[in-house]
Write an enzyme that holds these catalytic residues in place. Sequence first.
Site, PDB file in Angstrom:
ATOM      1  N   THR A 137       0.853  -1.186   0.000  1.00 11.34           N
ATOM      2  CA  THR A 137       0.000   0.000   0.000  1.00 11.34           C
ATOM      3  C   THR A 137       0.889   1.237   0.000  1.00 11.34           C
ATOM      4  OG1 THR A 137      -1.805  -1.061   1.150  1.00 11.34           O
ATOM      5  CG2 THR A 137      -1.514   1.267   1.615  1.00 11.34           C
ATOM      6  N   ARG A 165     -14.353  -6.960   0.596  1.00 10.30           N
ATOM      7  CA  ARG A 165     -13.554  -6.724   1.809  1.00 10.30           C
ATOM      8  C   ARG A 165     -13.005  -5.292   1.824  1.00 10.30           C
ATOM      9  NH1 ARG A 165      -7.970  -5.102   2.783  1.00 10.30           N
ATOM     10  NH2 ARG A 165      -7.263  -6.057   4.704  1.00 10.30           N
ATOM     11  N   VAL A 166     -13.098  -4.634   2.965  1.00  9.20           N
ATOM     12  CA  VAL A 166     -12.523  -3.298   3.127  1.00  9.20           C
ATOM     13  C   VAL A 166     -11.455  -3.380   4.215  1.00  9.20           C
ATOM     14  CG1 VAL A 166     -12.974  -0.903   3.788  1.00  9.20           C
ATOM     15  CG2 VAL A 166     -14.662  -2.150   2.424  1.00  9.20           C
ATOM     16  N   GLY A 167     -10.276  -2.841   3.939  1.00  9.82           N
ATOM     17  CA  GLY A 167      -9.196  -2.860   4.932  1.00  9.82           C
ATOM     18  C   GLY A 167      -9.151  -1.567   5.725  1.00  9.82           C
ATOM     19  N   ASP A 168      -7.997  -1.307   6.302  1.00  8.11           N
ATOM     20  CA  ASP A 168      -7.832  -0.140   7.169  1.00  8.11           C
ATOM     21  C   ASP A 168      -7.572   1.162   6.407  1.00  8.11           C
ATOM     22  OD1 ASP A 168      -5.322  -1.440   6.395  1.00  8.11           O
ATOM     23  OD2 ASP A 168      -4.397   0.270   7.399  1.00  8.11           O
ATOM     24  N   THR A 187       0.387   1.085   6.923  1.00  5.60           N
ATOM     25  CA  THR A 187       0.313  -0.056   6.028  1.00  5.60           C
ATOM     26  C   THR A 187       0.437  -1.335   6.856  1.00  5.60           C
ATOM     27  OG1 THR A 187       1.314  -1.148   4.106  1.00  5.60           O
ATOM     28  CG2 THR A 187       2.811   0.012   5.568  1.00  5.60           C
ATOM     29  N   GLY A 188      -0.018  -2.437   6.289  1.00  4.23           N
ATOM     30  CA  GLY A 188       0.084  -3.707   7.005  1.00  4.23           C
ATOM     31  C   GLY A 188      -1.243  -4.446   7.032  1.00  4.23           C
ATOM     32  N   GLY A 190      -4.616  -5.050   7.455  1.00  5.13           N
ATOM     33  CA  GLY A 190      -5.735  -4.139   7.626  1.00  5.13           C
ATOM     34  C   GLY A 190      -6.730  -4.525   8.699  1.00  5.13           C
TER      35      GLY A 190
HETATM   36  N1  ASP Z   1      -3.342  -2.242   4.865  1.00  5.92           N
HETATM   37  C1  ASP Z   1      -3.708  -2.739   3.563  1.00  5.92           C
HETATM   38  C2  ASP Z   1      -5.020  -3.494   3.685  1.00  5.92           C
HETATM   39  O1  ASP Z   1      -5.175  -4.258   4.616  1.00  5.92           O
HETATM   40  C3  ASP Z   1      -2.675  -3.608   2.942  1.00  5.92           C
HETATM   41  C4  ASP Z   1      -1.310  -2.989   2.854  1.00  5.92           C
HETATM   42  O2  ASP Z   1      -0.933  -2.179   3.698  1.00  5.92           O
HETATM   43  O3  ASP Z   1      -0.574  -3.317   1.912  1.00  5.92           O
HETATM   44  O4  ASP Z   1      -5.863  -3.355   2.833  1.00  5.92           O
END
Ligand code: ASP
Length: 258
Positions: A137, A165-168, A187-188, A190
């Site tokens: 990300t 799906r929705v992440g952070d 990032t990471g 989510g």
């Molecule tokens: N945080 C992002 C998600 O979970 C993924 C990422 O950081 O690469 O959608």
Amino acid sequence: MLSEGCAAIDVVEKVITMMEDDPIFDAGTGSFRNLNGVVEMDAMVMNSEENCGAVHCIQKVRNPIQVARMVMEKTPHSILTGSGAVQFARLHGFEEYEPALSDVKNPSEEIKGRERSLRDIQYYVEEIRKEDHIFSTVGVVALDQAGRLVAGTSTGGIRMKMPGRVGDSAIPGAGTYCTREIGLSATGEGEKILRMCLTYQSARDYLNTGKLTDSLRKNVKRASEIDCICGLIALTRDGEFSFAHNGAFMPVYYRTNK
Ligand code: ASP
């Protein structure tokens, strides 16, 4: 752009657009596909007036960050999702665009030949994720000459996510957050980041202590305690910059007027 007096929002949009257009990142072109083989992207901007705009699960646009900015500036809303986000983008002239790279395997192809009960698919996805741990990300925080802070984040989400799906990344206070004092992007993983309100909590700790790096490290440590791989970048109103992460790597670039 900043030294020429451009607004932080223009800089954040421009730099994220460049990264969305670079297929190396999991944002815009080159985003991971979901289990149906489709790219669904999340993006968000937030400014120091605590206004924000976000899109969730947007498909078939080239630059989700530009649509997110339009949500902030042209609607009374903060988040548009799915088909509504796409409809809004088309109304504002964003042409249909395929962000998936054709040389990247479609997860539904990888799964073919396996027994396709939901349980098997979930097992398979979890096994892949154990090896994976790749998060790419993109996030940017900028402070302009007028003292305005803006934070932005854009992503294709995690590999082999379930459709919808929705992440952070595009949830205020989870993957992106901005106040008058501080802007942050994360990032990471989510799912865990959004449960921890990672950027919000890091901002609170900074406001309470005045210690930027310590606040980021404290929250990354909190993430490690629940096995959450993540990273954070942050910039304050005073121009102090810092980052912290617990993953194998997190490329970071920064530039000041010095
Ligand atoms: N945080 C992002 C998600 O979970 C993924 C990422 O950081 O690469 O959608």
